[in-house]
Design an enzyme around this catalytic site. Structure first.
Site, PDB file in Angstrom:
ATOM      1  N   LYS A  12      -1.804  -5.716  54.848  1.00  0.00           N
ATOM      2  CA  LYS A  12      -0.747  -4.760  55.227  1.00  0.00           C
ATOM      3  C   LYS A  12      -1.318  -3.639  56.099  1.00  0.00           C
ATOM      4  O   LYS A  12      -2.242  -3.886  56.876  1.00  0.00           O
ATOM      5  CB  LYS A  12      -0.047  -4.234  53.970  1.00  0.00           C
ATOM      6  CG  LYS A  12       0.461  -5.368  53.069  1.00  0.00           C
ATOM      7  CD  LYS A  12       1.343  -4.899  51.952  1.00  0.00           C
ATOM      8  CE  LYS A  12       1.797  -6.096  51.133  1.00  0.00           C
ATOM      9  NZ  LYS A  12       2.667  -5.748  50.022  1.00  0.00           N
ATOM     10  N   GLU A 169       8.647 -14.563  47.548  1.00  0.00           N
ATOM     11  CA  GLU A 169       8.224 -13.259  47.065  1.00  0.00           C
ATOM     12  C   GLU A 169       9.413 -12.508  46.461  1.00  0.00           C
ATOM     13  O   GLU A 169      10.223 -11.936  47.206  1.00  0.00           O
ATOM     14  CB  GLU A 169       7.645 -12.432  48.225  1.00  0.00           C
ATOM     15  CG  GLU A 169       6.427 -13.066  48.855  1.00  0.00           C
ATOM     16  CD  GLU A 169       5.474 -12.024  49.412  1.00  0.00           C
ATOM     17  OE1 GLU A 169       4.325 -12.009  48.985  1.00  0.00           O
ATOM     18  OE2 GLU A 169       5.895 -11.206  50.248  1.00  0.00           O
ATOM     19  N   GLY A 175       3.835  -5.375  44.467  1.00  0.00           N
ATOM     20  CA  GLY A 175       3.109  -4.109  44.320  1.00  0.00           C
ATOM     21  C   GLY A 175       3.307  -3.422  42.978  1.00  0.00           C
ATOM     22  O   GLY A 175       2.927  -2.272  42.802  1.00  0.00           O
TER      23      GLY A 175
HETATM   24  P1  PGA Z   1       1.224  -7.527  46.127  1.00  0.00           P
HETATM   25  O1  PGA Z   1       1.858  -7.852  47.556  1.00  0.00           O
HETATM   26  O2  PGA Z   1       0.282  -8.665  45.802  1.00  0.00           O
HETATM   27  O3  PGA Z   1       0.530  -6.225  46.283  1.00  0.00           O
HETATM   28  O4  PGA Z   1       2.349  -7.470  45.157  1.00  0.00           O
HETATM   29  C1  PGA Z   1       2.236  -9.150  47.889  1.00  0.00           C
HETATM   30  C2  PGA Z   1       2.916  -9.137  49.234  1.00  0.00           C
HETATM   31  O5  PGA Z   1       3.662  -8.193  49.534  1.00  0.00           O
HETATM   32  O6  PGA Z   1       2.719 -10.065  50.035  1.00  0.00           O
END
Ligand code: PGA
Length: 255
Positions: A12, A169, A175
């Site tokens: 990200k 997802e 997150g």
């Molecule tokens: P996360 O993010 O593993 O921090 O939950 C996953 C994503 O947004 O692809």
């Protein structure tokens, strides 16, 4: 024969250029003799060309976090699929929920992006879908997943050995540190597979499509996902910022 699993590090907008380079180096060292599955890192657009240099001589692949659908022209601040391919990318994440939320990206745009990416014949799209909390609470998950797939992929041609990766997802779990139950992911993946079968036919789906899970995967909960029948890999956000933890995740899921 089990198919190879994809383990994707989604960094990200978390790292500066120098931090991205240093983490890419750690990944290269960590995965130097790792031969299971496909490991992909997705740094910021700014860090892609430096990451390519770091990854030279390693099996780790590079992915971008976004793309624009036009080839070139007056589109301020955007990057085209052929530019990403030229920079050394093999993959690109499309339609991540954070882009849908903060930049109002919708599935009409995502559809154009998938088309542009496949047209290069060099890049594999990783198309994100997933319900939000409200949709889950009102029992609309299955409907939402099918609708998102149809909007993103209807009328798309997938040629030869081209791959399309669908990342399921559940946006409300991203997150948070708490993933959904593996059995729930398995169920959602079955729904996705059935919808894809309807759209493209079973043969094309088994050859050209992969379904992965993403949202709060870490070294502590990955085990439950490792045995799932309809899981071709993981998209990892927060936990991919630590090379050691990401290695443990990759090792567990590709065993
Ligand atoms: P996360 O993010 O593993 O921090 O939950 C996953 C994503 O947004 O692809």
């Amino acid at each position: 024969m089990p198919t190879k699993k994809y383990v994707i590090a989604n960094w990200k907008m978390n790292l500066s250029l120098s931090q991205s380079v240093s983490l890419a180096k750690k990944f290269k060292d960590k995965f130097a003799v790792f031969n299971q599955g496909e490991i992909i890192i997705c740094p910021s657009t700014l860090a892609l060309t430096e990451a390519v240099k770091v990854l030279k001589g390693s099996k780790i692949k590079l992915g971008a976090q976004n793309v624009f659908w036009e080839e070139n022209g007056p589109y301020m601040g955007e990057t085209s699929a052929s530019m990403l391919a030229e920079a050394g990318c093999d993959y690109v994440i499309l339609g991540h929920s954070e882009r849908r939320r903060y930049l109002l990206e919708n599935y009409e745009m995502i559809h154009k992006k998938v088309k542009a990416v496949l047209k290069t014949e060099k890049l594999t799209p990783i198309v994100c879908i997933g319900e939000n909390f409200e949709e889950r609470k009102t029992n609309r998950r299955d409907f939402v997943l099918v609708e998102q797939l149809q909007q993103a992929l209807s009328g798309i041609d997938v040629f030869g050995g081209q791959q399309v990766i669908i990342a399921y997802e559940p946006t409300w779990a991203i997150g948070t540190g708490t993933a959904i139950e593996p059995a729930e992911a398995e169920y959602a993946h079955k729904i996705i597979k059935l919808a894809l079968n309807d759209m493209f036919g079973m043969q094309a789906v088994s050859k050209n499509f992969k379904i992965i899970y993403g949202a709060s995967i870490g070294a502590g909960n990955v085990k439950g996902f490792a045995k799932l029948e309809n899981l071709d890999g993981l998209l990892v956000g927060g936990a991919s910022l630590k090379a050691d933890e990401f290695y443990k995740i990759a090792n567990e899921i590709t065993k």
